[in-house]
Each structure stands twice: as C-alpha cells, then as structure tokens.
Design a protein around this motif. Structure first.
Motif, PDB file in Angstrom:
ATOM      1  N   UNK A 105       0.851  -1.179   0.000  1.00  0.00           N
ATOM      2  CA  UNK A 105       0.000   0.000   0.000  1.00  0.00           C
ATOM      3  C   UNK A 105       0.892   1.236   0.000  1.00  0.00           C
ATOM      4  N   UNK A 106       0.451   2.244  -0.737  1.00  0.00           N
ATOM      5  CA  UNK A 106       1.235   3.471  -0.874  1.00  0.00           C
ATOM      6  C   UNK A 106       0.333   4.668  -0.582  1.00  0.00           C
ATOM      7  N   UNK A 107       0.710   5.443   0.412  1.00  0.00           N
ATOM      8  CA  UNK A 107      -0.003   6.680   0.714  1.00  0.00           C
ATOM      9  C   UNK A 107       0.620   7.805  -0.112  1.00  0.00           C
ATOM     10  N   UNK A 108      -0.221   8.597  -0.735  1.00  0.00           N
ATOM     11  CA  UNK A 108       0.257   9.729  -1.535  1.00  0.00           C
ATOM     12  C   UNK A 108      -0.059  11.020  -0.778  1.00  0.00           C
TER      13      UNK A 108
ATOM     14  N   UNK B 254       3.892  12.718   8.324  1.00  0.00           N
ATOM     15  CA  UNK B 254       3.004  12.899   9.475  1.00  0.00           C
ATOM     16  C   UNK B 254       1.525  12.883   9.089  1.00  0.00           C
ATOM     17  N   UNK B 255       1.190  13.260   7.844  1.00  0.00           N
ATOM     18  CA  UNK B 255      -0.197  13.208   7.395  1.00  0.00           C
ATOM     19  C   UNK B 255      -0.677  11.766   7.249  1.00  0.00           C
ATOM     20  N   UNK B 256       0.190  10.876   6.810  1.00  0.00           N
ATOM     21  CA  UNK B 256      -0.193   9.482   6.563  1.00  0.00           C
ATOM     22  C   UNK B 256      -0.006   8.576   7.775  1.00  0.00           C
ATOM     23  N   UNK B 257       0.914   8.921   8.632  1.00  0.00           N
ATOM     24  CA  UNK B 257       1.283   8.038   9.747  1.00  0.00           C
ATOM     25  C   UNK B 257       0.086   7.568  10.584  1.00  0.00           C
ATOM     26  N   UNK B 258      -0.841   8.440  11.013  1.00  0.00           N
ATOM     27  CA  UNK B 258      -1.947   7.961  11.853  1.00  0.00           C
ATOM     28  C   UNK B 258      -2.806   6.890  11.175  1.00  0.00           C
ATOM     29  N   UNK B 259      -3.015   7.042   9.879  1.00  0.00           N
ATOM     30  CA  UNK B 259      -3.829   6.071   9.135  1.00  0.00           C
ATOM     31  C   UNK B 259      -3.124   4.722   9.039  1.00  0.00           C
ATOM     32  N   UNK B 260      -1.837   4.760   8.775  1.00  0.00           N
ATOM     33  CA  UNK B 260      -1.074   3.515   8.665  1.00  0.00           C
ATOM     34  C   UNK B 260      -0.966   2.837  10.026  1.00  0.00           C
ATOM     35  N   UNK B 261      -0.708   3.622  11.065  1.00  0.00           N
ATOM     36  CA  UNK B 261      -0.603   3.036  12.403  1.00  0.00           C
ATOM     37  C   UNK B 261      -1.926   2.419  12.840  1.00  0.00           C
ATOM     38  N   UNK B 262      -3.043   3.066  12.518  1.00  0.00           N
ATOM     39  CA  UNK B 262      -4.354   2.523  12.900  1.00  0.00           C
ATOM     40  C   UNK B 262      -4.638   1.223  12.145  1.00  0.00           C
TER      41      UNK B 262
ATOM     42  N   UNK C 215       0.514  -5.723   8.075  1.00  0.00           N
ATOM     43  CA  UNK C 215       1.670  -6.608   8.160  1.00  0.00           C
ATOM     44  C   UNK C 215       2.328  -6.743   6.789  1.00  0.00           C
ATOM     45  N   UNK C 216       1.772  -6.047   5.809  1.00  0.00           N
ATOM     46  CA  UNK C 216       2.373  -5.989   4.485  1.00  0.00           C
ATOM     47  C   UNK C 216       3.098  -4.642   4.356  1.00  0.00           C
ATOM     48  N   UNK C 217       3.962  -4.496   3.353  1.00  0.00           N
ATOM     49  CA  UNK C 217       4.662  -3.214   3.188  1.00  0.00           C
ATOM     50  C   UNK C 217       3.687  -2.056   2.975  1.00  0.00           C
ATOM     51  N   UNK C 218       3.862  -0.993   3.730  1.00  0.00           N
ATOM     52  CA  UNK C 218       3.057   0.222   3.608  1.00  0.00           C
ATOM     53  C   UNK C 218       4.027   1.392   3.464  1.00  0.00           C
ATOM     54  N   UNK C 219       3.964   2.063   2.340  1.00  0.00           N
ATOM     55  CA  UNK C 219       4.900   3.131   2.023  1.00  0.00           C
ATOM     56  C   UNK C 219       4.200   4.478   1.997  1.00  0.00           C
ATOM     57  N   UNK C 220       4.975   5.530   2.161  1.00  0.00           N
ATOM     58  CA  UNK C 220       4.455   6.895   2.044  1.00  0.00           C
ATOM     59  C   UNK C 220       5.260   7.590   0.962  1.00  0.00           C
TER      60      UNK C 220
END
Length: 78
Positions: free
Chosen positions: A18-21, A26-34, A38-43
């Motif tokens: 998953x890739x956050x654009x 800091x904008x993406x971190x809360x969503x990824x942490x929530x 367990x798969x790669x999550x990139x920003x």
C-alpha cells in the motif's frame, strides 16, 4: 481487505504494497498506524508512484508485475 489478500497470497510470490500519496509522512502516519498492516506500507511524499503509473484518484488499485508493468488496468476501490 488488503491484509487478508496479502496473507492469502504471500507464499505464491504475490505481494500487496500500500502506498499513501500524502504531502508529509506525518499526514499518513496515523492512518497507517491505525490499520497496522503486516504488508509493506509506504508513504510517497514526492508522488513518484502516481507519476509512474498515472494514478489520478485514490484509492486506486494497480497490479504490477516483476518488470514494473501494469498487468491489470487501474481500478478505483473503496
């Protein structure tokens, strides 16, 4: 949904990434942490993925092969 797909197919050489654009980490971190994937999550703050694969709407799903080619057309997924 993506975690279940990753878990099901990870032993078959299929990886969900998953890739956050977002403009900042800091904008993406809360969503990824929530989501706690367990798969790669990139920003991607520089939108390199969006530029490479012509992503104009999010969420968008891309299926990319080992050579970096899209093997299934872009699809909006909610």
């Amino acid at each position: 949904m993506w975690q279940a797909l990753y878990t099901e197919l990870k032993d078959q050489r299929f990886t969900v990434i998953t890739v956050a654009l977002d403009k900042s980490i800091d904008d993406a971190r809360p969503w990824i942490e929530k989501a706690a994937p367990r798969h790669p999550a990139l920003i991607d703050t520089n939108h390199v993925v969006a530029d490479l694969y012509n992503v104009v709407n999010v969420p968008t799903v891309l299926w990319i092969d080992e050579r970096g080619r899209i093997v299934r057309p872009n699809d909006l997924v909610f």
